[in-house]
Design a protein around this motif. Structure first.
Motif, PDB file in Angstrom:
ATOM      1  N   TRP A   1     -18.447 -11.587  -0.788  1.00  0.00           N
ATOM      2  CA  TRP A   1     -18.184 -12.862  -1.448  1.00  0.00           C
ATOM      3  C   TRP A   1     -19.293 -13.828  -1.055  1.00  0.00           C
ATOM      4  CZ3 TRP A   1     -14.381 -13.562  -4.996  1.00  0.00           C
ATOM      5  CH2 TRP A   1     -13.330 -12.629  -5.021  1.00  0.00           C
ATOM      6  N   ALA A   2     -19.623 -14.750  -1.934  1.00  0.00           N
ATOM      7  CA  ALA A   2     -20.762 -15.641  -1.687  1.00  0.00           C
ATOM      8  C   ALA A   2     -20.598 -16.432  -0.389  1.00  0.00           C
ATOM      9  CB  ALA A   2     -20.952 -16.584  -2.877  1.00  0.00           C
ATOM     10  N   ALA A   3     -19.414 -16.986  -0.167  1.00  0.00           N
ATOM     11  CA  ALA A   3     -19.223 -17.819   1.027  1.00  0.00           C
ATOM     12  C   ALA A   3     -19.344 -16.978   2.294  1.00  0.00           C
ATOM     13  CB  ALA A   3     -17.861 -18.516   0.975  1.00  0.00           C
ATOM     14  N   ASP A   4     -18.828 -15.749   2.251  1.00  0.00           N
ATOM     15  CA  ASP A   4     -18.915 -14.871   3.428  1.00  0.00           C
ATOM     16  C   ASP A   4     -20.360 -14.453   3.679  1.00  0.00           C
ATOM     17  OD1 ASP A   4     -16.194 -15.048   3.520  1.00  0.00           O
ATOM     18  OD2 ASP A   4     -15.834 -13.085   2.586  1.00  0.00           O
ATOM     19  N   ALA A   5     -21.064 -14.138   2.596  1.00  0.00           N
ATOM     20  CA  ALA A   5     -22.459 -13.719   2.736  1.00  0.00           C
ATOM     21  C   ALA A   5     -23.282 -14.821   3.378  1.00  0.00           C
ATOM     22  CB  ALA A   5     -23.035 -13.349   1.366  1.00  0.00           C
ATOM     23  N   ALA A   6     -23.066 -16.049   2.909  1.00  0.00           N
ATOM     24  CA  ALA A   6     -23.833 -17.177   3.442  1.00  0.00           C
ATOM     25  C   ALA A   6     -23.457 -17.444   4.898  1.00  0.00           C
ATOM     26  CB  ALA A   6     -23.595 -18.420   2.592  1.00  0.00           C
ATOM     27  N   ALA A   7     -22.150 -17.358   5.195  1.00  0.00           N
ATOM     28  CA  ALA A   7     -21.687 -17.736   6.530  1.00  0.00           C
ATOM     29  C   ALA A   7     -22.247 -16.829   7.619  1.00  0.00           C
ATOM     30  CB  ALA A   7     -20.156 -17.716   6.565  1.00  0.00           C
ATOM     31  N   GLN A   8     -22.475 -15.534   7.302  1.00  0.00           N
ATOM     32  CA  GLN A   8     -22.927 -14.614   8.343  1.00  0.00           C
ATOM     33  C   GLN A   8     -24.452 -14.495   8.387  1.00  0.00           C
ATOM     34  OE1 GLN A   8     -24.108 -10.986   7.561  1.00  0.00           O
ATOM     35  NE2 GLN A   8     -24.616 -12.148   5.704  1.00  0.00           N
ATOM     36  N   ALA A   9     -25.150 -15.233   7.516  1.00  0.00           N
ATOM     37  CA  ALA A   9     -26.603 -15.034   7.402  1.00  0.00           C
ATOM     38  C   ALA A   9     -27.384 -16.107   8.141  1.00  0.00           C
ATOM     39  CB  ALA A   9     -27.007 -15.029   5.934  1.00  0.00           C
ATOM     40  N   ASP A  10     -28.638 -15.779   8.456  1.00  0.00           N
ATOM     41  CA  ASP A  10     -29.571 -16.778   8.983  1.00  0.00           C
ATOM     42  C   ASP A  10     -30.346 -17.440   7.848  1.00  0.00           C
ATOM     43  OD1 ASP A  10     -29.125 -16.122  11.821  1.00  0.00           O
ATOM     44  OD2 ASP A  10     -30.022 -14.201  11.264  1.00  0.00           O
ATOM     45  N   ILE A  11     -30.722 -16.628   6.886  1.00  0.00           N
ATOM     46  CA  ILE A  11     -31.484 -17.122   5.738  1.00  0.00           C
ATOM     47  C   ILE A  11     -30.681 -16.834   4.475  1.00  0.00           C
ATOM     48  CG2 ILE A  11     -33.611 -16.888   4.395  1.00  0.00           C
ATOM     49  CD1 ILE A  11     -35.022 -15.950   6.936  1.00  0.00           C
ATOM     50  N   VAL A  12     -30.429 -17.858   3.681  1.00  0.00           N
ATOM     51  CA  VAL A  12     -29.680 -17.691   2.441  1.00  0.00           C
ATOM     52  C   VAL A  12     -30.604 -17.971   1.261  1.00  0.00           C
ATOM     53  CG1 VAL A  12     -27.680 -18.388   1.079  1.00  0.00           C
ATOM     54  CG2 VAL A  12     -27.565 -18.452   3.581  1.00  0.00           C
ATOM     55  N   ILE A  13     -30.808 -16.966   0.450  1.00  0.00           N
ATOM     56  CA  ILE A  13     -31.648 -17.109  -0.738  1.00  0.00           C
ATOM     57  C   ILE A  13     -30.740 -17.403  -1.922  1.00  0.00           C
ATOM     58  CG2 ILE A  13     -33.192 -15.885  -2.311  1.00  0.00           C
ATOM     59  CD1 ILE A  13     -34.151 -14.228   0.116  1.00  0.00           C
ATOM     60  N   VAL A  14     -30.945 -18.553  -2.552  1.00  0.00           N
ATOM     61  CA  VAL A  14     -30.096 -18.932  -3.676  1.00  0.00           C
ATOM     62  C   VAL A  14     -30.821 -18.590  -4.975  1.00  0.00           C
ATOM     63  CG1 VAL A  14     -28.760 -20.754  -4.774  1.00  0.00           C
ATOM     64  CG2 VAL A  14     -29.086 -20.774  -2.291  1.00  0.00           C
ATOM     65  N   ALA A  15     -30.231 -17.676  -5.737  1.00  0.00           N
ATOM     66  CA  ALA A  15     -30.868 -17.146  -6.945  1.00  0.00           C
ATOM     67  C   ALA A  15     -29.866 -17.071  -8.078  1.00  0.00           C
ATOM     68  CB  ALA A  15     -31.473 -15.767  -6.664  1.00  0.00           C
ATOM     69  N   VAL A  16     -29.267 -18.217  -8.401  1.00  0.00           N
ATOM     70  CA  VAL A  16     -28.327 -18.269  -9.525  1.00  0.00           C
ATOM     71  C   VAL A  16     -28.991 -19.084 -10.636  1.00  0.00           C
ATOM     72  CG1 VAL A  16     -26.355 -18.147  -7.957  1.00  0.00           C
ATOM     73  CG2 VAL A  16     -27.161 -20.383  -8.739  1.00  0.00           C
ATOM     74  N   PRO A  17     -28.524 -18.958 -11.875  1.00  0.00           N
ATOM     75  CA  PRO A  17     -29.053 -19.859 -12.901  1.00  0.00           C
ATOM     76  C   PRO A  17     -28.749 -21.304 -12.501  1.00  0.00           C
ATOM     77  CG  PRO A  17     -27.731 -18.098 -13.885  1.00  0.00           C
ATOM     78  CD  PRO A  17     -27.512 -18.047 -12.404  1.00  0.00           C
ATOM     79  N   LEU A  18     -29.703 -22.209 -12.694  1.00  0.00           N
ATOM     80  CA  LEU A  18     -29.460 -23.596 -12.278  1.00  0.00           C
ATOM     81  C   LEU A  18     -28.215 -24.176 -12.952  1.00  0.00           C
ATOM     82  CD1 LEU A  18     -32.909 -25.395 -11.958  1.00  0.00           C
ATOM     83  CD2 LEU A  18     -31.255 -24.830 -10.164  1.00  0.00           C
ATOM     84  N   ALA A  19     -27.917 -23.666 -14.140  1.00  0.00           N
ATOM     85  CA  ALA A  19     -26.718 -24.159 -14.838  1.00  0.00           C
ATOM     86  C   ALA A  19     -25.445 -23.838 -14.064  1.00  0.00           C
ATOM     87  CB  ALA A  19     -26.641 -23.563 -16.244  1.00  0.00           C
ATOM     88  N   ARG A  20     -25.533 -22.882 -13.140  1.00  0.00           N
ATOM     89  CA  ARG A  20     -24.343 -22.512 -12.359  1.00  0.00           C
ATOM     90  C   ARG A  20     -24.477 -22.890 -10.893  1.00  0.00           C
ATOM     91  NH1 ARG A  20     -23.675 -16.465 -14.252  1.00  0.00           N
ATOM     92  NH2 ARG A  20     -23.999 -16.780 -16.468  1.00  0.00           N
ATOM     93  N   LEU A  21     -25.376 -23.824 -10.613  1.00  0.00           N
ATOM     94  CA  LEU A  21     -25.609 -24.192  -9.217  1.00  0.00           C
ATOM     95  C   LEU A  21     -24.335 -24.685  -8.536  1.00  0.00           C
ATOM     96  CD1 LEU A  21     -27.808 -24.407  -7.044  1.00  0.00           C
ATOM     97  CD2 LEU A  21     -28.209 -26.763  -7.802  1.00  0.00           C
ATOM     98  N   GLU A  22     -23.462 -25.330  -9.303  1.00  0.00           N
ATOM     99  CA  GLU A  22     -22.248 -25.889  -8.683  1.00  0.00           C
ATOM    100  C   GLU A  22     -21.294 -24.803  -8.195  1.00  0.00           C
ATOM    101  OE1 GLU A  22     -21.124 -25.534 -13.044  1.00  0.00           O
ATOM    102  OE2 GLU A  22     -22.913 -25.958 -11.882  1.00  0.00           O
TER     103      GLU A  22
END
Lengths: 331, 275
Positions: free
Chosen positions: B114-135
């Motif tokens: 899940w996105a929140a879990d992936a981010a929480a356990q990482a040191d570096i988070v690469i955000v690669a979503v369409p800007l229209a879905r940034l929220e």
């Protein structure tokens, strides 16, 4: 191996009526020269003449004998599948069973605003409408319910197409989820590729694995590819002649607002863009075949508002010098 | 410094070119200290963060990478992160079990989460979503992480987005404000096919360069090490707003696949003085 051409009807400086007349003449030539398919895109912008490709395909049907008549692509998210089926079933009747649809997203988004759809709902719209369209091609009476259009209850949609089922391909640009969806629905897949086909190998693998997981005959599903194409008599001559038109064409996209730089153009050609002598174009199509196992290649043959003489010459070289060799090598 | 159009602009043939790093290999030396520096490079310290040895959990070494977005760009970056030996998580827009096949085929070795879990356990988070879905990005889970913005405003796909349309700031500054965390801009100026095809080991004359723009040189340095380990010459820029030149149409950098020397020369021609 089938070979064909596709067009968005780039406007260039030619009046719309003349551009469409040229396209119909080119379809007639392609048919007489033995090409297998012509596909017309759907765009809702002034730089392209074709927003209603099925109408021009019907005109093409009346002057051709064998060539298959396809869209490339039908922007299915903003079209009603019932109406799409009626139109292409009619085209199929007009043409004696030569109609095809490539359903896809398209390169632009104008149709969402024009027809009152929310671009953010793109995925759901496409998913539901592909489901319904495929059902309509396979079942004479359809009962269907979804979230993006009113339900159908034992609906009879007529006329029926000559072909059973009417072929519906799914057009994919590289998004993994799109390849998975095409496989899940068991629809043949068309992949748009402009430079190196190698990265699309994993997309095709994804497609076939998704198809197998959904219980379809994955090995039997067809894959086609296509992209921009210009064939000249000589390698250097082709590159130089096509460059100004291609630079202007790609200048309509965000990355090259001043036109595509020549160095980038040359880099794209080295990477796989189908611009060059007949032998170079043959080699590049064979590379698509080797990499992806395609059974059809279609080239966008009138990119960037080229004069009709240039388009005709490139088309002639494709039909008379490229296609026979590719057919022979793949037969 | 002049551009040399014939040096190293050859496209990769299928199967050509080794991956830059094999799993288990540590991070390459950062380019922060070697070679000519771009005019815009800040003189910050060599990154100290995360220098205290590799983590051991998960497969691979070094800072843990999470890629948010499993589309064209996200799957390529996850694959390159795995190839660079980094423990890598990847998240799509929803349930990770739906990503299994895509990850198996496109980024084997990455862990769907899940996105929140992936981010929480990482040191570096690469955000690669369409800007229209940034929220849809779980901003709270990004706090305390090094966040990399690889996104571009692309109206033909995103539609017209009022925040980005005609913006004079760097798109990454807007992303920073929307997410509420500092970001480093990188990976945005090469296409996803090109990122996949152009990985080269350090020192290869054909190696392409990736610019990184950010406000904190230490943070930029950590991302630069990842860029290097993934097979590209990192070229740091300071501050974040300097990354405007990397955006579509801003200069001849976007989409051009330049070597380090070519990228530096282009940066100088864009901003002869310091940015």
């Amino acid at each position: 191996m089938e070979l064909g051409i596709y067009s968005f009807g780039d406007s260039g400086t030619v009046p719309t009526g003349q551009r469409i007349a040229d396209l119909i003449a080119q379809a007639r030539y392609a048919d007489e020269a033995g090409l297998d398919v012509i596909a017309l895109g759907e765009h809702h912008r002034p730089d392209f003449t074709l927003s209603a490709p099925e109408v021009v395909l019907a005109a093409m049907a009346s002057v051709t004998e064998r060539i298959r008549l396809s869209t490339g692509v039908t922007v299915l998210s903003t079209a009603d599948p019932v109406r799409v089926y009626e139109q292409f079933a009619t085209l199929d009747q007009v043409s004696g069973g030569r109609a095809e649809i490539i359903a896809g997203r398209g390169s632009f988004t104008e149709s969402f605003g024009l027809f009152g759809f929310d671009l953010r709902a793109y995925d759901l719209l496409f998913e539901e409408r592909l489901d319904l369209l495929l059902r309509l091609t396979r079942e004479e009476r359809v009962t269907w319910a979804g979230r993006t259009r009113p339900p159908l209850e034992d609906a009879l949609v007529t006329p029926r197409a000559v072909q059973d089922p009417l072929p519906v391909w799914v057009g994919v640009g590289g998004t993994p989820q799109s390849a998975v969806r095409a496989g899940r629905f068991g629809a043949p897949m068309f992949v748009a590729i402009f430079t190196d086909p190698a990265p699309a190998r994993s997309l095709v693998e994804l497609y076939r694995r998704a198809a197998a997981a959904a219980g379809h005959d994955a090995a039997g599903l067809r894959v086609a590819s296509g992209g921009h194409m210009y064939v000249g008599t000589t390698s250097q001559g082709a590159r130089d002649a096509f460059y100004p038109y291609y630079a202007e064409y790609l200048g309509r996209l965000p990355q090259f607002p001043g036109g595509m730089p020549r160095e980038v153009y040359d880099q794209w050609i080295r990477a796989g863009l189908l611009v060059g002598s007949p032998q170079e174009v043959i080699d590049k199509i064979m590379n698509h075949r080797d990499q992806l196992g395609i059974s059809r290649y279609v080239g966008q043959f009138d990119v960037g508002g080229m004069p009709s003489g240039m388009i005709d010459k490139s088309l002639e070289l494709f039909a008379t010098e490229v296609a026979p060799v590719v057919r022979k090598e793949t037969s | 410094m002049t551009r040399t159009p014939d040096s190293g602009t050859r496209a990769a043939a299928p199967g050509e070119g080794p991956r830059t790093a094999v799993p288990g290999e540590g991070p390459q030396a950062s380019a922060l200290g070697d070679g000519p520096r771009p005019a815009a490079l800040g003189d910050g310290p060599r990154p100290a963060a995360l220098a205290d040895g590799p983590r051991t959990a998960g497969s691979g070494d070094g800072p843990r990478v999470a890629v948010l977005g499993a589309g064209k760009v996200g799957t390529v970056l996850a694959r390159l992160a795995v190839a660079a030996g980094r423990p890598t998580a990847i998240a799509g827009s929803g349930d990770p079990t739906a990503l299994g096949l895509i990850v198996d085929v496109l980024a084997p070795g990455a862990t769907p989460m899940w996105a929140a879990d992936a981010a929480a356990q990482a040191d570096i988070v690469i955000v690669a979503v369409p800007l229209a879905r940034l929220e849809t990005v779980p901003a709270a889970a990004l706090r305390g992480r090094i966040v990399v913005d690889v996104m571009n405003y692309w109206p033909p796909v995103d539609g017209v987005l009022s925040q980005w349309e005609n913006a004079t700031r760097s798109s990454s500054e807007i992303v920073r404000d929307v997410l509420g965390v500092d970001v480093v801009k990188s990976f945005n100026h090469m296409g996803y096919h090109e990122l996949d095809a152009w990985t080269r080991p350090a020192g290869d004359p054909d190696r392409r360069a990736l610019a990184l723009a950010g406000d904190d040189p230490a943070t930029v340095g950590v991302v630069a090490e990842l860029v290097d380990a993934m097979g590209f010459d990192p070229v740091p820029l300071h501050p974040l707003g300097a990354g405007h030149v990397l955006q579509p149409g801003s200069s001849d950098i976007f989409g051009a696949n330049l070597t380090r020397a070519e990228l530096l020369a282009t940066l100088e021609s864009v901003a002869p003085a310091n940015t």
